[in-house]
Design an enzyme around this catalytic site. Structure first.
Site, PDB file in Angstrom:
ATOM      1  N   CYS A   1     -61.687  -2.154  29.910  1.00 61.43           N
ATOM      2  CA  CYS A   1     -61.138  -1.977  28.563  1.00 61.43           C
ATOM      3  C   CYS A   1     -61.426  -3.254  27.769  1.00 61.43           C
ATOM      4  O   CYS A   1     -60.885  -4.317  28.061  1.00 61.43           O
ATOM      5  CB  CYS A   1     -59.646  -1.697  28.679  1.00 61.43           C
ATOM      6  SG  CYS A   1     -58.852  -1.366  27.109  1.00 61.43           S
TER       7      CYS A   1
ATOM      8  N   GLU B   1     -24.116  -4.853 -10.662  1.00 65.81           N
ATOM      9  CA  GLU B   1     -24.807  -4.720  -9.385  1.00 65.81           C
ATOM     10  C   GLU B   1     -23.867  -4.041  -8.396  1.00 65.81           C
ATOM     11  O   GLU B   1     -22.737  -4.508  -8.208  1.00 65.81           O
ATOM     12  CB  GLU B   1     -25.197  -6.122  -8.881  1.00 65.81           C
ATOM     13  CG  GLU B   1     -26.290  -6.129  -7.859  1.00 65.81           C
ATOM     14  CD  GLU B   1     -27.687  -5.921  -8.451  1.00 65.81           C
ATOM     15  OE1 GLU B   1     -27.796  -5.649  -9.668  1.00 65.81           O
ATOM     16  OE2 GLU B   1     -28.659  -6.008  -7.687  1.00 65.81           O
TER      17      GLU B   1
ATOM     18  N   ARG C   1     -31.118   1.767 -11.998  1.00 68.09           N
ATOM     19  CA  ARG C   1     -32.033   1.139 -12.952  1.00 68.09           C
ATOM     20  C   ARG C   1     -33.365   1.897 -13.016  1.00 68.09           C
ATOM     21  O   ARG C   1     -33.953   2.028 -14.081  1.00 68.09           O
ATOM     22  CB  ARG C   1     -32.288  -0.314 -12.540  1.00 68.09           C
ATOM     23  CG  ARG C   1     -33.221  -1.018 -13.462  1.00 68.09           C
ATOM     24  CD  ARG C   1     -33.518  -2.439 -13.010  1.00 68.09           C
ATOM     25  NE  ARG C   1     -34.542  -2.987 -13.871  1.00 68.09           N
ATOM     26  CZ  ARG C   1     -35.831  -2.748 -13.743  1.00 68.09           C
ATOM     27  NH1 ARG C   1     -36.267  -2.003 -12.766  1.00 68.09           N
ATOM     28  NH2 ARG C   1     -36.702  -3.252 -14.582  1.00 68.09           N
TER      29      ARG C   1
ATOM     30  N   CYS D   1     -55.456   5.224  25.644  1.00 71.15           N
ATOM     31  CA  CYS D   1     -55.739   3.895  25.107  1.00 71.15           C
ATOM     32  C   CYS D   1     -56.640   4.018  23.877  1.00 71.15           C
ATOM     33  O   CYS D   1     -57.688   4.655  23.945  1.00 71.15           O
ATOM     34  CB  CYS D   1     -56.426   3.056  26.182  1.00 71.15           C
ATOM     35  SG  CYS D   1     -56.986   1.462  25.572  1.00 71.15           S
TER      36      CYS D   1
ATOM     37  N   LYS E   1     -26.949 -14.316  -8.639  1.00 72.56           N
ATOM     38  CA  LYS E   1     -27.765 -13.107  -8.663  1.00 72.56           C
ATOM     39  C   LYS E   1     -27.408 -12.308  -7.424  1.00 72.56           C
ATOM     40  O   LYS E   1     -27.809 -12.640  -6.306  1.00 72.56           O
ATOM     41  CB  LYS E   1     -29.250 -13.470  -8.673  1.00 72.56           C
ATOM     42  CG  LYS E   1     -30.149 -12.272  -8.858  1.00 72.56           C
ATOM     43  CD  LYS E   1     -31.587 -12.726  -9.067  1.00 72.56           C
ATOM     44  CE  LYS E   1     -32.475 -11.524  -9.365  1.00 72.56           C
ATOM     45  NZ  LYS E   1     -32.523 -10.562  -8.251  1.00 72.56           N
TER      46      LYS E   1
ATOM     47  N   CYS F   1     -52.384   0.284  29.272  1.00 75.97           N
ATOM     48  CA  CYS F   1     -53.681   0.817  29.668  1.00 75.97           C
ATOM     49  C   CYS F   1     -54.002   0.125  30.989  1.00 75.97           C
ATOM     50  O   CYS F   1     -54.060  -1.096  31.054  1.00 75.97           O
ATOM     51  CB  CYS F   1     -54.742   0.483  28.616  1.00 75.97           C
ATOM     52  SG  CYS F   1     -56.423   0.738  29.236  1.00 75.97           S
TER      53      CYS F   1
ATOM     54  N   LYS G   1     -29.317 -17.776 -18.222  1.00 78.92           N
ATOM     55  CA  LYS G   1     -29.577 -17.088 -19.488  1.00 78.92           C
ATOM     56  C   LYS G   1     -29.219 -18.005 -20.650  1.00 78.92           C
ATOM     57  O   LYS G   1     -28.314 -18.839 -20.521  1.00 78.92           O
ATOM     58  CB  LYS G   1     -28.687 -15.837 -19.604  1.00 78.92           C
ATOM     59  CG  LYS G   1     -28.970 -14.743 -18.612  1.00 78.92           C
ATOM     60  CD  LYS G   1     -27.915 -13.649 -18.749  1.00 78.92           C
ATOM     61  CE  LYS G   1     -28.176 -12.502 -17.788  1.00 78.92           C
ATOM     62  NZ  LYS G   1     -27.023 -11.585 -17.720  1.00 78.92           N
TER      63      LYS G   1
ATOM     64  N   ASP H   1     -27.332  -9.425  -4.659  1.00 81.36           N
ATOM     65  CA  ASP H   1     -28.413  -8.674  -4.024  1.00 81.36           C
ATOM     66  C   ASP H   1     -27.894  -7.278  -3.692  1.00 81.36           C
ATOM     67  O   ASP H   1     -27.308  -7.052  -2.645  1.00 81.36           O
ATOM     68  CB  ASP H   1     -28.848  -9.413  -2.747  1.00 81.36           C
ATOM     69  CG  ASP H   1     -30.170  -8.905  -2.226  1.00 81.36           C
ATOM     70  OD1 ASP H   1     -30.832  -8.123  -2.929  1.00 81.36           O
ATOM     71  OD2 ASP H   1     -30.544  -9.296  -1.107  1.00 81.36           O
TER      72      ASP H   1
ATOM     73  N   ASP I   1       0.823  -1.217   0.000  1.00 76.11           N
ATOM     74  CA  ASP I   1       0.000   0.000   0.000  1.00 76.11           C
ATOM     75  C   ASP I   1       0.854   1.263   0.000  1.00 76.11           C
ATOM     76  O   ASP I   1       0.512   2.261  -0.625  1.00 76.11           O
ATOM     77  CB  ASP I   1      -0.908   0.028   1.244  1.00 76.11           C
ATOM     78  CG  ASP I   1      -1.975  -1.056   1.175  1.00 76.11           C
ATOM     79  OD1 ASP I   1      -1.989  -1.812   0.176  1.00 76.11           O
ATOM     80  OD2 ASP I   1      -2.772  -1.150   2.126  1.00 76.11           O
TER      81      ASP I   1
ATOM     82  N   TYR J   1     -22.222  -7.646 -15.394  1.00 69.41           N
ATOM     83  CA  TYR J   1     -22.715  -8.914 -15.940  1.00 69.41           C
ATOM     84  C   TYR J   1     -23.525  -8.778 -17.227  1.00 69.41           C
ATOM     85  O   TYR J   1     -23.972  -9.771 -17.786  1.00 69.41           O
ATOM     86  CB  TYR J   1     -23.574  -9.636 -14.900  1.00 69.41           C
ATOM     87  CG  TYR J   1     -24.700  -8.776 -14.347  1.00 69.41           C
ATOM     88  CD1 TYR J   1     -24.550  -8.136 -13.124  1.00 69.41           C
ATOM     89  CD2 TYR J   1     -25.869  -8.587 -15.067  1.00 69.41           C
ATOM     90  CE1 TYR J   1     -25.553  -7.334 -12.621  1.00 69.41           C
ATOM     91  CE2 TYR J   1     -26.876  -7.785 -14.579  1.00 69.41           C
ATOM     92  CZ  TYR J   1     -26.714  -7.160 -13.357  1.00 69.41           C
ATOM     93  OH  TYR J   1     -27.694  -6.350 -12.865  1.00 69.41           O
TER      94      TYR J   1
ATOM     95  N   CYS K   1     -60.201   2.331  25.000  1.00 65.53           N
ATOM     96  CA  CYS K   1     -61.091   2.869  26.038  1.00 65.53           C
ATOM     97  C   CYS K   1     -60.817   4.335  26.377  1.00 65.53           C
ATOM     98  O   CYS K   1     -61.570   4.932  27.152  1.00 65.53           O
ATOM     99  CB  CYS K   1     -61.003   2.012  27.302  1.00 65.53           C
ATOM    100  SG  CYS K   1     -59.445   2.210  28.181  1.00 65.53           S
TER     101      CYS K   1
ATOM    102  N   LYS L   1     -34.927 -17.823  -7.664  1.00 62.10           N
ATOM    103  CA  LYS L   1     -34.794 -17.074  -6.413  1.00 62.10           C
ATOM    104  C   LYS L   1     -34.723 -18.022  -5.223  1.00 62.10           C
ATOM    105  O   LYS L   1     -35.545 -18.924  -5.088  1.00 62.10           O
ATOM    106  CB  LYS L   1     -36.003 -16.149  -6.221  1.00 62.10           C
ATOM    107  CG  LYS L   1     -36.090 -15.041  -7.260  1.00 62.10           C
ATOM    108  CD  LYS L   1     -35.351 -13.799  -6.835  1.00 62.10           C
ATOM    109  CE  LYS L   1     -36.210 -12.964  -5.899  1.00 62.10           C
ATOM    110  NZ  LYS L   1     -35.554 -11.710  -5.540  1.00 62.10           N
TER     111      LYS L   1
ATOM    112  N   GLU M   1     -25.177 -17.897 -13.471  1.00 57.65           N
ATOM    113  CA  GLU M   1     -24.396 -16.945 -12.689  1.00 57.65           C
ATOM    114  C   GLU M   1     -25.114 -16.612 -11.383  1.00 57.65           C
ATOM    115  O   GLU M   1     -26.312 -16.833 -11.255  1.00 57.65           O
ATOM    116  CB  GLU M   1     -24.214 -15.635 -13.491  1.00 57.65           C
ATOM    117  CG  GLU M   1     -23.436 -15.799 -14.769  1.00 57.65           C
ATOM    118  CD  GLU M   1     -23.579 -14.573 -15.673  1.00 57.65           C
ATOM    119  OE1 GLU M   1     -22.639 -13.776 -15.733  1.00 57.65           O
ATOM    120  OE2 GLU M   1     -24.643 -14.419 -16.298  1.00 57.65           O
TER     121      GLU M   1
HETATM  122 ZN   LIG Z   1     -57.900   0.614  27.468  1.00 56.39          ZN
END
Ligand SMILES: [Zn+2]
Length: 645
Positions: free
Chosen positions: A410, A161, A127, A388, A106, A404, A274, A108, A27, A210, A391, A298, A104
């Site tokens: 209630c 992608e 896209r 609430c 796919k 509540c 393909k 994500d 580096d 691709y 009620c 998929k 190939e």
């Molecule tokens: Zn209530």
């Protein structure tokens, strides 16, 4: 070295490093030459189009500009099973005969359309809807695996992608522990669709190329040739590229990919198949939406993104309000998901969720979908309710939860409490569904589980769908529930956080509701699996006079189960026992039977929940583990003595 030579050298090194994953210099060597180039560019005011200094990311943009693709970017038709895939393959073969397919991964991520003219990257866009996308040229230029120049003079649109490697996601999250990115796909999409190109640069994305869309002068005749061309351009290409001539061959490749899926350093959500030959592709053509010559197989999605439309606050049997996310319907594991739990208000805040924003949804254990987190951190604020929704009572806040406290009036609380009491693992009163409870509450005014026991033929006859036979059965089920076991009864009371398992532990430990009602937090937390929150909830429950009144009423009706009468009591009662080694006077099964007859429970392996280990001769690793965990250990002689009457 001329400026051209410097740029060329730096780009070669970067290609080795980022695309080939095979650096030839340290580096520091790269950095030294890079610094020289920066200096030279400053002195001359010249920056070559493929200079690596163009990758740092310029000023933030004010807004996204629309970009119209020269050629439409189709999405792919999907299949979700091998049966559907076999059908697709035979349909293709029927049209154009035995052909070669490319297979190939796919990826994500976010699809990028990069435009090159006269060998220079002149634009990049998302896209979008396939016809129009967003211009993200400045962002994409910062991605090291997108060459700024390529050895091709014509015009071409190349698609790939945009992804964030999982190792990069980890690195990023280590650097930003308080604001971690949750998902590599959204991290990549968020970085590219970000107005500040510096953010894109920081995330260290990649683009895997691709496909080619509009081209002038490109002579590739198949996917195989296209991939070679992309490699010649210095691009990162698909990690898997295989060819196959039959469904069986494709299937074998997909199965292999499925196995390695979890060890990849990036997310994939399927496999793309393909027709390899471009001329045959033209012959097959397109539907309105998809090319007929390609399909995506998929994998089952465990996690999807969708829009959180609104929040519905549901009141449970303990008065706790649970926010339910109302979602833009989305397919997940073969089901359409419209609602998902948001747990509590604290969780909404912590996950930075907004209405009308994208969220991540997961199906845990394939049962209750849950909103995992925000995929987009803007939208409409979700407000904390103060009263609430059922009620109108003012809510109280305990920890991250809203409650509540109007337990006796209630409606949803009453309905949920009675429904829970009647459920299978509780008092098992068959015939009383949540809907029936609703009718009992609304039409007959019942407010507590104790009221169930005074229901008559005439009462039930007023309910929809209750004919004589059902009335008799239901009344019998109510009557039979008086013989409920203690563990089921404790569960039926519906204490917060007390499920069937905890209820059983409490039954074993306390033997009666009366004893349990006097338990202290300290005492309760001694029981394996009961923490402070659960223990405090139990103590709190019995401190409420309304709850004690119902327990007294049930007792008066004749419901007062105790553990003693229903379970064998003995020297091993309430103990989980492990047998190990060989015993001189008992076979293994004789010993097990004796333990069970004396109230014990046999466990096959040693864990923290085990109370006692009986070690015979030649006891091995189970004994060592029991010693390490500090579990009580006895020998055969002691075991015999314990069994003496
Ligand atoms: Zn209530």
């Amino acid at each position: 070295m001329t400026m051209q030579q410097m740029v060329k050298q730096l780009n070669t090194w970067a290609h080795e490093y980022y695309v080939l994953d095979n650096p030839s210099v340290p580096d520091t060597t790269y950095d030294a030459l890079y610094d020289q180039l920066v200096l030279l560019e400053k002195q001359t005011g010249v920056v070559l189009p493929d200079s690596p200094t163009r990758r740092v990311g310029g000023e933030p943009l004010k807004n996204f500009v629309q970009h119209t693709h020269r050629q439409r970017l189709y999405s792919l038709d999907k299949v979700q099973s091998f049966g559907e895939l076999a059908e697709w393959v035979s349909k293709v073969q029927k049209e154009v005969g035995q052909v070669e397919f490319s297979v190939e991964l796919k990826y994500d991520g976010l699809t990028i359309n990069a435009t090159y003219e006269n060998g220079v990257l002149v634009g990049a866009s998302t896209r979008g809807n396939g016809v129009v996308g967003e211009d993200v040229t400045e962002q994409v230029k910062t991605i090291r695996t997108v060459p700024l120049t390529i050895p091709f003079d014509g015009v071409c649109e190349l698609q790939g992608e945009g992804i964030m490697k999982l190792s990069q996601l980890d690195k990023h999250n280590q650097k930003h522990p308080n604001d971690p990115l949750k998902n590599a796909r959204n991290a990549a999409a968020g970085a590219i669709r970000n107005l500040n190109p510096k953010v894109t640069a920081e995330r260290n994305l990649d683009v895997v190329f691709y496909s080619a869309g509009y081209t002038e002068g490109l002579t590739c005749q198949s996917q195989t040739q296209l991939v070679d061309f992309l490699k010649d351009c210095g691009m990162l290409t698909n990690y898997v590229f295989e060819t196959a001539r039959s469904f069986e061959e494709i299937r074998a490749i997909i199965e292999k990919i499925g196995e390695m899926r979890n060890s990849l350093d990036f997310l994939i959500d399927g496999v793309v198949i393909k027709v390899n030959n471009f001329a045959l592709r033209e012959e097959l053509g397109y539907t309105d939406k998809f090319p007929k010559w390609a399909v995506a197989y998929k994998f089952d999605a465990e996690q999807v993104t969708t829009t959180l439309l609104d929040v519905d606050w549901q009141v449970g049997r303990t008065g706790k309000l649970t926010p339910i996310g109302l979602l833009e319907p989305v397919e997940l594991c073969g089901a359409t998901i419209k609602r998902a739990t948001l747990n509590n208000f604290g969780d909404i805040t912590r996950k930075k969720l907004y209405k009308n924003a994208l969220v991540f949804v997961r199906r845990s254990n394939d049962v209750i979908p849950e909103v995992l987190g925000a995929a987009e951190e803007n939208g409409d604020t979700i407000t904390k309710p103060t009263t609430c929704p059922a009620c109108g009572s003012v809510l109280t806040e305990v920890g991250a939860h809203l409650f509540c406290t109007n337990a006796s009036n209630c409606r949803p609380q009453i309905v949920a409490r009675i429904t829970h009491y009647c459920s299978k693992n509780a008092c098992d009163i068959d015939g009383i569904s949540e809907k029936t409870v609703g009718a009992l509450v609304d039409n007959l005014g019942i407010t507590s589980v104790a009221d169930l026991y005074s229901l008559t033929d005439n009462d039930l006859a007023t309910l929809e769908g209750f004919k004589q036979r059902k009335i008799t059965n239901t009344l019998n089920a109510i009557k039979n529930s008086k013989n409920v076991k203690l563990a089921q009864f404790i569960f039926a009371l519906g204490l917060d956080n007390v499920g069937s398992v905890t209820a059983k532990d409490l039954a074993v430990r306390y033997g009666s509701v009366e004893a349990l009602s006097k338990a202290t937090v300290d005492e309760l937390t001694q029981i394996d699996g009961i923490g402070d929150v659960v223990a405090e909830g139990i103590v709190q429950y019995f401190a409420e006079s309304e709850n004690m009144q119902i327990i007294t009423r049930l007792k008066d009706i004749g419901i007062n189960p105790t553990y003693e009468v229903e379970e064998r009591i003995g020297v091993f009662t309430g103990k989980k026992v492990v047998l190990t080694g060989s015993l001189a006077n008992y076979t293994r099964s004789q010993a097990q039977k004796l333990i069970e007859q004396n109230g014990g429970e046999i466990a096959s392996s040693v864990s923290k929940s085990v109370n006692l280990v009986i070690a015979g001769t030649d006891a091995g690793s189970k004994l060592t583990k029991a010693q390490a965990l500090g579990i009580e250990i006895i020998d055969e002689q002691t075991f015999q003595q314990l069994l003496q009457p």
